[in-house]
Write an enzyme that holds these catalytic residues in place. Sequence first.
Site, PDB file in Angstrom:
ATOM      1  N   HIS A 190     -11.795  -0.264   1.334  1.00 32.44           N
ATOM      2  CA  HIS A 190     -12.263  -1.374   0.596  1.00 32.44           C
ATOM      3  C   HIS A 190     -11.127  -2.079   0.781  1.00 32.44           C
ATOM      4  CE1 HIS A 190     -10.270  -0.907  -3.518  1.00 32.44           C
ATOM      5  NE2 HIS A 190     -10.865   0.379  -3.364  1.00 32.44           N
TER       6      HIS A 190
ATOM      7  N   CYS B 231     -10.465   3.755  -4.342  1.00 33.92           N
ATOM      8  CA  CYS B 231     -10.818   4.955  -3.481  1.00 33.92           C
ATOM      9  C   CYS B 231      -9.863   4.486  -2.511  1.00 33.92           C
ATOM     10  CB  CYS B 231     -11.934   4.926  -3.416  1.00 33.92           C
ATOM     11  SG  CYS B 231     -13.358   4.529  -4.481  1.00 33.92           S
TER      12      CYS B 231
END
Length: 187
Positions: free
Chosen positions: A147, A163
């Site tokens: 992301h 992440c």
Amino acid sequence: MIFRRTFIGGAAAAAMSAPSILRAHTQEPFVLADEFQPREVRVREQHAPGQILVFPRNFFLYYVFDTERAIRYGVGVGKAGLAFKGSAIIERKAEWPSWRPTNDMIRRNPDRYAQFADGVPGGPNNPLGARALYLYREGRDTYYRIHGTTEPWSIGQSVSNGCIRMLNEHVIQLYEQVPVGTRVTVL
């Protein structure tokens, strides 16, 4: 002449009374280290075009676009990203995704995350940034994501949460190149 002095004095007083504006003009803009800028690189022929390779401990993501050719992006990696290994498939993509902390995140740190239990709508202040690629295994969401981020300083570092983070402009570029069904291998 008196008007001009009054104007200059008033402008100086206004600048001093608005330190955030003054700081905005005196701070150096963030510049991403050259090594983390996107660049075309050569990869081993064993990696098929159309896949993504992530090397979280080296802070790089590779999008293999042709035989032995890839675009390498610098990434930031959250603790969750360091724990994830193996292969997954991008089964969902979202522009300006909404975000909600997991129940485990809320349980571990309620002072920080309970306020977001109902979620954060997509937009520039959302932790997932401009785009998100959702990783699945055997049809099940892994809760790992590639992301965007609005925190450019996090590229090339381990960060507390998240992440695989990319600068918003870089994740937008990747998002446009990869379809749902793209294989992601985290090594």
